[in-house]
Design an enzyme around this catalytic site. Sequence first.
Site, PDB file in Angstrom:
ATOM      1  N   HIS A   7      -1.213  -8.929  -4.299  1.00 53.03           N
ATOM      2  CA  HIS A   7      -2.436  -8.141  -4.041  1.00 53.03           C
ATOM      3  C   HIS A   7      -2.370  -7.428  -2.690  1.00 53.03           C
ATOM      4  O   HIS A   7      -3.404  -7.125  -2.096  1.00 53.03           O
ATOM      5  CB  HIS A   7      -3.706  -9.010  -4.089  1.00 53.03           C
ATOM      6  CG  HIS A   7      -3.752  -9.949  -5.247  1.00 53.03           C
ATOM      7  ND1 HIS A   7      -4.358  -9.631  -6.443  1.00 53.03           N
ATOM      8  CD2 HIS A   7      -3.235 -11.188  -5.415  1.00 53.03           C
ATOM      9  CE1 HIS A   7      -4.223 -10.641  -7.292  1.00 53.03           C
ATOM     10  NE2 HIS A   7      -3.532 -11.601  -6.693  1.00 53.03           N
ATOM     11  N   SER A  55       5.925  16.203  12.319  1.00 58.13           N
ATOM     12  CA  SER A  55       4.767  17.014  11.964  1.00 58.13           C
ATOM     13  C   SER A  55       4.764  18.251  12.851  1.00 58.13           C
ATOM     14  O   SER A  55       5.152  18.195  14.017  1.00 58.13           O
ATOM     15  CB  SER A  55       3.493  16.197  12.199  1.00 58.13           C
ATOM     16  OG  SER A  55       2.400  17.059  12.402  1.00 58.13           O
ATOM     17  N   LYS A 107       4.518  12.023  15.155  1.00 56.23           N
ATOM     18  CA  LYS A 107       4.697  11.582  13.765  1.00 56.23           C
ATOM     19  C   LYS A 107       6.160  11.411  13.382  1.00 56.23           C
ATOM     20  O   LYS A 107       7.038  12.097  13.873  1.00 56.23           O
ATOM     21  CB  LYS A 107       4.056  12.608  12.810  1.00 56.23           C
ATOM     22  CG  LYS A 107       2.546  12.646  12.875  1.00 56.23           C
ATOM     23  CD  LYS A 107       1.883  11.396  12.307  1.00 56.23           C
ATOM     24  CE  LYS A 107       1.894  11.391  10.799  1.00 56.23           C
ATOM     25  NZ  LYS A 107       1.128  12.507  10.224  1.00 56.23           N
ATOM     26  N   GLU A 111       8.413   9.440   0.029  1.00 60.72           N
ATOM     27  CA  GLU A 111       7.254  10.017  -0.667  1.00 60.72           C
ATOM     28  C   GLU A 111       7.700  10.907  -1.816  1.00 60.72           C
ATOM     29  O   GLU A 111       7.088  10.923  -2.891  1.00 60.72           O
ATOM     30  CB  GLU A 111       6.400  10.825   0.321  1.00 60.72           C
ATOM     31  CG  GLU A 111       5.756   9.955   1.396  1.00 60.72           C
ATOM     32  CD  GLU A 111       5.114  10.814   2.477  1.00 60.72           C
ATOM     33  OE1 GLU A 111       3.913  11.059   2.380  1.00 60.72           O
ATOM     34  OE2 GLU A 111       5.824  11.231   3.411  1.00 60.72           O
TER      35      GLU A 111
END
Length: 458
Positions: free
Chosen positions: A153, A274, A280, A287
């Site tokens: 979970h 970024s 970043k 992804e």
Amino acid sequence: MWGGRFASGPDAIMTEINASIDVDRRLYAQDIAASKAHAAMLAKQGIISRDDGAKIAHGLDTILSEIESGRFRFKRALEDIHMNVEARLADLIGPAAGRLHTARSRNDQVATDFRLWVRDAIDAIDRGLAGYQRALAETALAHAATVMPGFTHLQTAQPVTFGHHLLAYVEMAARDRGRFADARKRLNENPLGSAALAGTSFRLDRTLTSRLLGFDRPTANSLDAVSDRDFVIETLAAASITAMHLSRFAEEIVIWCSPLAGLLRLSDRFTTGSSIMPQKRNPDAAELVRAKTGRIFAALQGLLVVMKGLPLAYQKDMQEDKESAMEALAALTLCIAAMTGMVRDMKPDVARMREAAGAGYATATDLADWLVRTLKMPFREAHHVTGRIVAAAEKAGVALEALPLAAMRAVEPRITRKVYDVLSPERSVRSRVTHGGTAPANVTRAAKAWLKRLGARR
Ligand code: ARG
């Protein structure tokens, strides 16, 4: 090629919707190999002369080198790869070219070509998955004793080792390879000789063409052979399950790389910056692996829909089998390479993993097990007692292993100092020695066994 009874040429829109050359030109090598096998067989059977057979073979070799060197001019008016090759053959060798299509149809031709193409794709994917497994197993071996939190979970559950976690993906990839191997076995039958749908009146040697093209045997039913695309669908199903597995791992990489977790770091090689936020370090490759799953599933779904209403035998609908399948298998190949690269690149933050494994009362189950083993307490009661001890630790704001004995005894007076032996994450993982459990000794053994099976090659 087929215009004998046609008075005028096709409308421009007809050509536009009908032409498949932009996609099926990628079958050129398979198309030429299958034509060479067919011509050799026709010559051996005396259906065409040896001389014509030799001219055809030579012409096809020339076309292959023209295509590979970029000198070949593909023509949309010639619809597809089969007719582009045949038309060029006629330019090169004259009338003998017209004998190549004896006892053949584009229907068995395309079924053969695409089987050969998918077979090559499967072999490339299998090699990629083997490399991915090797990268995982090597990293697992290096981190057989690196403790990290295991989650259910997405809540801290019990400590596991990083190596054990990686080996879970090795197992998934093994099943994936099994599914591709299975699809390959069923795929590996030769449709050539089925002709348009009914077989042919010429005495073909289909066993010979099968052998020349590396097929196990000729297909058994000509109607089935020209109308079957199961081999693509099965391969896309295997690809979809593989992509699903890669996506799950990619998701974990994204989570672990987030400063919220801080368990993992990818280098500049597999992250991007970024354009506005200089701090970043985005895990874009992970992804994109996660995202490309969408088009791989879509290819499977798309072809199932194309096929589901088709009567026997060949229908032009089936020309739509190639574009998204080719694209999906290319996407999968790229995803496997990206995941392999990220596995080799990733640096776990071992100290942070250890800290997180000790937090969240991850060894509560070890405490309950101790109560069962040492005090002969029924597990349900041990679970309850442990819950109260965890509550006490939570209230005191300390980890279980830092809770004073007196505080534990306030809940269960029979607890002794010995209990601390099981409360560290290291002790916890070391105790999980059941077959398939997370104990470092198990992980080392399993990683070595995998590396032996996979061979040393990188
Ligand atoms: N380009 C076609 C395909 O990919 C080849 C088969 C054409 N057959 C036909 N009867 N029109 O399916």
